[in-house]
Design an enzyme around this catalytic site. Structure first.
Site, short mmCIF file in Angstrom:
data_model
loop_
_atom_site.label_atom_id
_atom_site.label_comp_id
_atom_site.label_asym_id
_atom_site.label_seq_id
_atom_site.Cartn_x
_atom_site.Cartn_y
_atom_site.Cartn_z
N GLN B 209 35.16 0.13 -35.50
CA GLN B 209 34.06 1.68 -36.25
C GLN B 209 35.17 2.79 -36.66
OE1 GLN B 209 31.10 2.02 -33.85
NE2 GLN B 209 31.49 0.26 -34.29
N ARG B 229 32.08 7.72 -32.03
CA ARG B 229 31.87 8.60 -33.49
C ARG B 229 31.77 6.44 -33.98
NH1 ARG B 229 37.14 5.90 -33.26
NH2 ARG B 229 37.68 3.98 -33.94
N ALA B 250 25.35 8.12 -29.10
CA ALA B 250 26.20 6.56 -29.79
C ALA B 250 26.57 7.00 -31.35
CB ALA B 250 25.40 5.35 -29.66
N HIS B 251 26.99 6.23 -31.79
CA HIS B 251 27.46 5.96 -32.95
C HIS B 251 26.06 6.00 -34.38
CE1 HIS B 251 27.78 0.88 -33.03
NE2 HIS B 251 26.84 1.52 -33.24
N ASN B 252 26.56 6.93 -35.34
CA ASN B 252 25.71 7.34 -36.34
C ASN B 252 24.83 8.39 -36.35
OD1 ASN B 252 28.04 5.41 -37.39
ND2 ASN B 252 26.50 3.75 -37.47
#
Lengths: 340, 340, 340
Positions: B209, B229, B250-252
């Site tokens: 990630q 991240r 969550a990511h993004n």
């Protein structure tokens, strides 16, 4: 581009090495000795970068991409732009995971090490460990080789952690036996008392919780997730299982191998989950259930009965997915009918 | 009364200053130089106190109140008891927020400062910061002016925190860039790996990630909330957004400006949320959705489709609020019909 | 067997002492002076062990058990195998809880103590306390006798903690007044700001939160649970209430005595909950509700209205359990009818 403030890129790597890592064949205009500097998404990659195509939604970006090399399924090779090297594999995303791990390999320690880490003299720490400042390790705990323990993490008396593990900052581990290559993220709580009471009309008596948490190899446990120790039997997380953030796993639960448990799932006491089960976010399972291998549980499901192997369920109370979808459609039709 | 064990009251302040703070007009029997000592609820206030009326449920308490001055809507002024000074504004609760902040202004440090805070020599700390004992700050991190970092908080390598921020005890921040006047509460985990795996029938590969968490100005993040991240792109929280406890982002994910996200909400990867969106407690959103500006999502909703700007949804699966309410009513009628 | 790496067993104890602890009569072939070494489940117990039968699912194991003594209901005595001593009580599980507590009594400190605990000179610490390394205690805080404070726990200025309490590692307490025999698990966050904003179309103003969290005697609070302090009134948890992991309790909530609140429940601001209320996992309650004594709320319920004393509800929106079960059945029948 990965922010160099946080990330250190390894490499360059030539195409031969990348192909080996990705378990892929070289295709397109690829030359084995050609070197690449980094990974990038299709739309951002230039000739010095490795990219990948896994999801058909991104075929247009693939066709226009300036990436030097792309990891793709053989079926997509014909659509590659001229001059692009290819790494052909049936599993492009898995290939990318391995290649990205080559470029960003370091167990990336974000915190200073210090002799202020408060390690009991009777604890044993393997070679190559990085113990963050403020981390405390209790008596007779055993930490394997090359582990990273985050700052202000608390590892209790007698805990065993295998080689190559990472424990995040402010995580708390007690009463647990952990295998190799396990990742425990920030703020996770593992091994505390389960919610065990002998209920009564005037007071609830606490029942001593005498088991442990056993975590097998290659498990990942998300941030602020909680795993209670067993009442006498152990709570067990099988090898290769991946658990997201803010998940609750109650005492005596046994999770099989290779499961994927998404954020905010709750699993009640003594439920037994087979191998390669997928559980969507915010699903809840009551206690003492048996969930068969490869079962799939949709997000927000409320599971109150056993699930046979391979069956997919949804809804609350949960039922086989087809039945749940029919219910949803039936109700929608009914409302429309009323309106006409 | 705010317990003096914990709170230090400023003041006294005269009515002119209170009116300026509240952005209100002086009304009733108010004299600009009259001084007040503290804030109190309507039923507890005396002549030396400031109170407010915002919710019509409390009109009776207003009529009987002994408060020296009350912040009210002009429409309610006629009901004020004799002798009460008024601060007239269209937005009484916002006026009260500003006045209460005048009486209780101090960034209230609950913990001792100490030179035992474990700060990397290459980190930079702005003037006027209060670093709690046991807090650790990694290499080349940059903390702005007048920040408060709680005890046993962990701030990783390279993190940037703007001026006038507060990070709570035992919070963990890595891989993040944070604006000014941001509040991160106790135990929050920001910047750890997202839940990114290349799934497989035998093992799930971890995908590195490589992004960050970017938090804009004036954001507040609740206790034990988790924000992963990005995978390469960043996870972004827009200016002025308020996030409650135990939320998972969550990511993004990209959250717009001025959103309100209530406790235990879960937002899956890559979903994009517009500005001033309201999300009720325990709602879940699947990944890759687009939620329009000013959309409203009821508590416990299960959102699986995009939502247009300004639309309110409810239910699981979520649908426009009117449709969901009709479904609930249709089912209730159906059950009653069966019974007759 | 409880792993000796983590647990230290007390004893042996003779049957007379066990009977007193369990509040049970000696029956079967029991001799008052006979000594026992430990507790074990029915299937694992030998002649030197104490076991119990509480759930009829385990009658077969009881009949075959080799346990030296078993705590059972008088109605089950006839099924006891020959030679087994009995401890007869109407409440076998509560009897077991007391006996297990006899064998495993020690407040089991998993971490080293150290003078590096960072205690403000104006804090007062009672006799017999165990303060973990890295724990910090703010000015004028008062800790009672025989408390255990986990490593890296943060206890803020002015907090009061009664006798015989345990605070887990990495827990954070501010603005709170805590009674005797309270257990706060790992990573719990108690006393931080509630989610209080004066919302606006351009920006949301933070409203100062001026209350406390008051926790009465014998409460247990789970890992990573969050309890916000009141806005001015206090947030209150009544005596003997047990709260599981990852629960959210918002500002001004008042929970009565003897409640049981299962994991991942969310209770919104100012809701008042009576005594001995049971709330199943992942249930959500909106704000400003009144929940009567002994009400029961099923897992995943979405409670939006007051509940009368003694009523059981389920579903989202929640309704009386019978009505909810009828709805579930009605919809299932409707789908089947459509299929035929």
């Amino acid at each position: 581009m990965a922010d160099p403030r946080f990330y250190l890129v390894a490499g360059p790597f030539n195409l031969r090495k990348l192909a080996t890592a990705a378990e892929a064949e070289i295709g397109g205009s690829g030359e084995p000795e050609q070197a690449f500097l980094d990974v990038r998404p299709l739309a951002e990659a230039g000739p010095e970068h490795v990219s990948f195509l896994d999801n058909k939604l991104y075929v247009d970006e693939f066709i226009k991409s300036r990436a030097g090399v792309c990891i793709v399924h053989p079926d997509s090779a014909v659509k590659a732009p001229a001059g692009m090297a290819l790494l052909l594999t049936e599993e492009p995303y898995r290939g990318y995971a391995r290649v990205a791990d080559l470029f960003y390999p370091v167990l990336n320690n974000q915190f200073p090490t210090s002799n202020q880490a408060l390690i009991d003299p009777c604890a044993s720490i393997g070679e190559g460990c990085h113990i963050g400042v403020g981390a405390t390790i209790g008596a007779s705990a055993e930490i394997g080789k090359n582990c990273s323990i985050g700052p202000n993490a608390s590892i209790g008396k007698g805990c065993v952690i295998g080689d190559d593990c990472a424990v995040g900052p402010n995580a708390s581990l007690t009463y647990c036996i952990i295998g190799a290559r396990v990742i425990v993220h920030t703020g996770a709580s593992i091994g505390q008392d389960g919610f065990g009471f002998a209920l009564g009309p005037e007071e609830h008596l606490k029942v001593p919780q005498l088991g442990r948490v056993v975590i097998e190899d290659d498990v990942e446990i998300g941030a602020n997730t909680t795993i209670d120790r067993g009442t006498g039997p152990d709570t067990v997380i099988g090898a290769g299982t991946k658990i997201d953030n803010l998940v609750q796993i109650a005492h005596n639960v046994r999770v099989g191998k290779g499961c994927v448990i998404v954020s905010q799932v709750g699993i009640s006491g003594s439920t037994v989950i087979g191998d390669f089960v997928m559980i969507g976010g915010q699903a809840g399972l009551t206690g003492h259930l048996k969930i068969g291998n490869a079962a799939q549980i949709a997000a927000q499901s409320g599971v109150m009965r056993d699930i046979d192997p391979g069956v997919t369920v949804g809804g609350s109370p949960a039922k086989p997915m087809r039945d749940w979808l029919k219910e949803v459609a039936t109700i929608e039709r009914l409302v429309k009918k009323k309106e006409n």
